[in-house]
Design an enzyme around this catalytic site. Structure first.
Site, mmCIF file in Angstrom:
data_model
loop_
_atom_site.group_PDB
_atom_site.id
_atom_site.type_symbol
_atom_site.label_atom_id
_atom_site.label_comp_id
_atom_site.label_asym_id
_atom_site.label_seq_id
_atom_site.Cartn_x
_atom_site.Cartn_y
_atom_site.Cartn_z
ATOM 1 N N CYS B 86 0.829 -1.208 0.000
ATOM 2 C CA CYS B 86 0.000 0.000 0.000
ATOM 3 C C CYS B 86 0.869 1.267 0.000
ATOM 4 C CB CYS B 86 -0.985 -0.042 1.166
ATOM 5 S SG CYS B 86 -2.334 1.146 0.983
ATOM 6 N N HIS B 203 -3.856 -5.449 1.156
ATOM 7 C CA HIS B 203 -3.223 -5.657 2.458
ATOM 8 C C HIS B 203 -3.296 -7.131 2.866
ATOM 9 C CE1 HIS B 203 -2.615 -1.480 3.892
ATOM 10 N NE2 HIS B 203 -3.652 -1.195 3.139
ATOM 11 N N GLU B 205 -1.806 -8.560 5.174
ATOM 12 C CA GLU B 205 -1.784 -8.699 6.637
ATOM 13 C C GLU B 205 -3.172 -8.543 7.245
ATOM 14 O OE1 GLU B 205 -1.009 -6.055 4.960
ATOM 15 O OE2 GLU B 205 -1.234 -4.195 6.101
#
Lengths: 728, 229
Positions: B86, B203, B205
């Site tokens: 990002c 993302h 994560e």
């Protein structure tokens, strides 16, 4: 400069209030001192019209660590952890300048929470806009949503929920209420108290500029035709600096350097220094030449009343200045010792070598006026006849696609609702669910208020707002713990408005008591009024509940075809004042549904027990639009259909489907477990019926065989807001 | 595998990716402050998401000139892989670790939601635990994710198999409707020419454990663990 009656009036102070100042000082104030009184005695800072009523709210429970009066409320969630939370309004600035008004509203409430030592973990927003047809509404929605997102996204705290509704009473006064929830250690809560004579008073954060001067006073007056000229009183936010300030403060809070800390919010340096001194029973002396300024030539008056954002005031332990300075310099923030704690009980300001103000702290804070404003009760409403619609399915489709009940996806997709990677239940459910980082616990958070109920019957509406919040937390499986409130009303000098305030408080107090759901923080926003027309009474309730085990989190989406659907709670078919009455029948008249707090508690406790002890596949509370809308929302969320097999009995079908009787839930359980559920409900004295079953087909079948495609409902539900915003 | 996460002022997904790395590898990554002169000796450098320097000037532009970035670039030249998520992707393009640029989204709004991505290749240390053509669901959250490069660069990315992920529909087609930000050729993530840098807007994560509501991002961290030990 001589203080004339005109200058007094320009400062929002009445002649009587000025006489009181003369009496308290035993002399005339100078202009700087008048500015201090103007800010501290404003409605926004002093709560002078509301304080006598706020005392009626219950604020205690065994799990409450700190109730109202501090920067935010604090409750205990076990394991040495505390939840710190508060909701606050930023209504007036958001109407004048929607992006910055909403953005700085988020910034202010974040600081209220991290100033107490908590890391913010969630933001919610309760928004009220005018009629969608009003020419300003679209622009305000776009600006407010972008402002909230622009600030929260950058700071990196997820915006996980809230509400957004439309009504013509907000045409000239939108409501922007922001709530922040944070987590702290119970042994590291920081309070806004000055203490220790001689201790340094430290200023950190951004520099002080000429923005937002007299914001608190502006927020304490009605709007008129010239309100837009007040744009310079709106502050400008810098979320990047806020993020640095957040990290720097939390880093310093790991040490024992801080005695007391408060953010600079409304009335800036004035309120933070006076309130910290008042809470600590101390005096404070400030050298305004040491305040970091953005521009040269600012007067003491401007420095004290600036509402520049992203600033904090701290009292530091002796000898710890260097440690503190190192942390703030690492984060590239201003750090300046600007004064000392004294034992004089006075706020003393020096500038260019001279004393420019010397005022007893008590005169600014404790001695602020308190008014027992005259009030009249709201007249009772007669119930109108609400006719049946020609087509139940069409009515349901119209409701789920109406401005108030359509999907808010367009809004929450502009908010980073997942950053911090602990968001368990995303926006769109009954309550947001956010994991307590590094644990198996989670918080449920919701905001609620039904202003049309409060307008029709303030006491019932106040009770309903608290009860619905409690119900929303229960529906996701949480144990509701406490609330914050944001009381948005019109001009308190009008007895009808004060009557609405008094009624809402009484209703809220009764519900808080019945549900063991105390108020631990809050905010009052009055004068939400333009040219004599006030907003609907809007006591927005922000509630927090605890899930001891993440595995109990329950969502509203239908899960398995063949499962049984059970309706918990009694159905009386109350249609007046409902979403159906407003949207389909075209009338806002009539009383809101009765709120039976004992039944509310019994039904909710039963549902929570079922979730914990037996497990339910889905659960949803019944609110706007009643049974039919709740079932439609569950079907849309799960992309499954359902058939209602129960019948309305003696009630008209439309009252049974769309009535807004309180204290009800829809739950999904495996078919084989339905009878056990009904038996346990009977044992508990909780009304429950088998409503129908979950279907694999894409349709909702209502009594009488009428059916509607879930895809068609979803199209209507998802279409309204993007189309309204010009993106359909 | 020893990893470090570079923290810029304004980074806000540094903790999230550290948690995902710990869950995948069992070890805490080293958090490196942007003003440090050198990255430590590690097997992986992560440039996390967030708003470094508030995205002021242009997202990623100021962080690209942070003191630490010289060391990151040097370490990558010597072969240390870089995962840029990002805002990290924006920093990586600004720093010249990856070609192209991330422009403001075509609709000019921030967008946060789950998207479906097609994994374009499993031939990398970042994607070996996926299969080529696999459709995965991972969230995005950005205002500036609109990938742009000149035609020659885009052709080179395609020809050399350097596109890592594309926005696609549920059936794996990179359609216009499935493109959340206007990115050219639906590009969601790309590799550097030697495949030691992955930049991506989604993302992973945030889709790394069941509580996130999806675990399709976990394979990315598992891939790194498999490659880097």
């Amino acid at each position: 400069m001589r203080i004339t009656p005109e200058i007094v009036a320009d400062h929002g102070l009445s002649a009587d209030e000025f006489a009181r100042i003369l009496h308290l000082l035993d002399r005339a104030p100078n202009l700087t001192e008048l500015g201090l009184f103007s800010a501290m005695w404003s409605e926004h800072c002093s709560y002078k019209s509301s304080r006598v009523w706020l005392r009626e709210l219950p604020t205690e429970a065994p799990w409450v660590i700190c109730g109202p009066g501090e920067n935010a409320g604090v409750i205990d969630i076990g394991d040495g952890q505390a939840v710190v939370f508060k909701m606050e309004s930023h209504n007036h600035p958001s109407f004048i300048e929607p992006y910055q008004g909403a953005a700085t509203g988020v910034g202010g409430i974040l600081r209220d929470v991290f100033t107490m030592g908590a890391r913010p973990i969630a933001i919610l927003n309760a928004l009220r806009f005018g009629d969608p047809a009003h020419p300003k509404t679209r622009h305000l929605v776009a600006g407010v949503v972008a402002g909230i997102g622009g600030y929260g996204n950058c700071v990196g705290v997820p915006t996980v929920g809230g509400e957004c509704t439309f009504h013509t009473s907000y045409d000239g006064n939108i409501l922007v209420n922001a709530m922040t929830v944070g987590i702290a250690r119970t042994d590291r809560i920081f309070y806004a108290r000055a203490g220790g004579v001689g201790n340094p008073v430290v200023y950190v954060g951004s520099k002080t500029g000429r923005d937002g001067i007299h914001g608190a006073t502006m927020a304490s007056a009605e709007f008129d035709q010239r309100s837009e000229e007040r744009r310079p009183t709106v502050q400008v936010g810098d979320p990047f600096t806020e993020k640095l300030l957040l990290e720097a403060c939390l880093e310093l809070m790991e040490s024992d350097a801080i005695v007391g800390i408060q953010d600079l919010g409304a009335a800036g340096l004035t309120s933070s220094s006076a309130e910290m001194a008042a809470r600590g029973g101390a005096g404070i002396e400030l050298d305004l030449d040491q305040v970091p300024l953005r521009e040269r030539g600012m007067s003491p008056y401007e420095i004290m009343l600036s509402e520049s954002q992203e600033r904090m005031l701290m009292v530091i332990r002796p000898g710890r200045e260097a440690d503190a300075r190192r942390v703030f310099e690492k984060w590239e923030l201003d750090f300046a010792v600007i004064g000392r704690v004294t034992d004089s009980g006075h706020l003393v300001l020096r500038h260019a070598g001279a004393v420019v103000a010397d005022v007893p702290v008590a005169a600014l804070v404790e001695e602020a006026p308190r008014y027992q404003r005259p009030w009249v009760p709201s007249p009772p409403q007669a119930a109108p006849e609400i006719a049946a619609p020609a087509d139940m399915a069409a009515a349901l489709r119209a409701l789920v696609g109406s401005p108030d009940l359509s999907s808010r996806r367009w809004i929450w997709e502009q908010y980073d609702h997942m950053v911090m990677a602990d968001t368990v239940q995303h926006p769109g459910g009954d309550a947001a669910v956010v994991r307590v980082h590094g644990t198996g616990k989670a918080l449920a958070i919701a905001t609620d208020c039904t202003p049309r109920y409060c307008a029709a019957d303030p006491e019932r509406g106040g009770a309903q707002a608290v009860a619905e919040c409690w119900r929303n937390l229960t529906a996701v499986g949480a144990r509701p713990l406490a609330i914050t409130d944001c009381m948005n009303f019109g001009n308190p000098e009008r007895p009808e408005v004060m009557g609405q305030f008094a009624g809402c408080i009484r209703g809220m107090a009764a519900a808080c008591r019945a549900l063991d759901f105390p108020v631990v923080s809050g905010n009052v926003s009055l004068y939400n009024e333009t040219s004599g027309k006030g907003v609907q009474p809007t006591p927005a309730i922000g509630g927090v509940g605890l899930l001891d085990d993440l595995r109990h989190v329950t969502t509203l989406a239908l899960k398995h075809p063949g499962d049984a659907l059970a309706l918990i709670g009694a159905t009386a078919g109350h249609l007046p004042c409902s979403a159906f009455a407003r949207t389909i029948a075209g009338t806002e008249a009539g009383p809101p549904p009765p709120v039976d707090l004992a039944a509310e508690r019994r039904n909710g406790d039963f549902v929570r027990r079922e979730i914990h002890d037996h497990g339910v596949a889905a659960c949803h509370d019944l609110a706007d639009g009643g049974l039919a809308v709740a079932l439609a929302e569950m079907a849309m969320a799960g992309s499954l259909g359902a058939t209602i097999t129960a019948t309305p009995g003696a009630l008209p079908l439309h009252a049974w489907l769309f009535g807004e009787d309180q204290g009800r839930y829809l739950i999904e359980v495996p078919a084989g477990r339905a009878q056990g559920l009904l038996a346990r409900a009977a044992m508990a004295g909780v009304p429950a019926i088998l409503l129908g079953r979950v279907e694999s087909l894409d349709s909702l079948t209502l009594p009488g065989g009428c059916s509607i495609s879930v895809a068609a409902l979803r199209t209507a539900h998802e279409a309204w807001l993007p189309a309204y915003m010009g993106e359909g | 595998m020893r990893a470090c996460v570079v923290v810029f002022p304004g980074s806000n997904c540094d903790r999230d990716v550290a948690v995902a790395l710990r869950q995948a590898t069992g070890a805490d990554p080293v958090m490196v402050w942007h003003r440090d002169a050198d990255v430590p000796a590690v097997d992986l450098i992560v440039l996390p998401g967030g708003f470094s320097y508030g995205d002021y000037l242009r997202s990623g532009a100021m962080a690209a000139h942070s003191p630490i970035m010289r060391s990151v670039i040097d370490a990558n030249r010597r072969g240390t892989p870089v995962l840029a998520i990002c805002n990290g992707f924006q920093v990586a393009t600004e720093a010249g670790l990856l070609p192209g640029v991330l422009m403001p989204n075509a609709h000019q709004k921030f967008v946060c939601r789950d998207v479906t991505l097609r994994v374009e290749t499993s031939q990398s240390i970042f994607t070996s635990r996926y299969t080529a053509g696999q459709v995965v669901r991972i969230p995005i959250a950005h205002h500036d994710g609109n990938y742009h490069a000149d035609a020659a660069t885009l052709n080179a990315l395609d020809d050399q198999g350097l596109v890592a992920f594309r926005y696609c529909d549920a059936d794996g087609r990179p359609s216009l409707d499935a493109n959340p930000n206007g990115a050219q050729r639906n590009i969601a993530g790309i590799f550097s020419r030697d495949r030691t840098v992955l930049g991506l807007m989604p993302h992973p994560e945030r889709a790394a454990e069941p509580a996130h509501g999806g675990t399709d991002g976990r394979a990315l961290f598992d891939s790194l663990l498999a490659a880097l030990g």
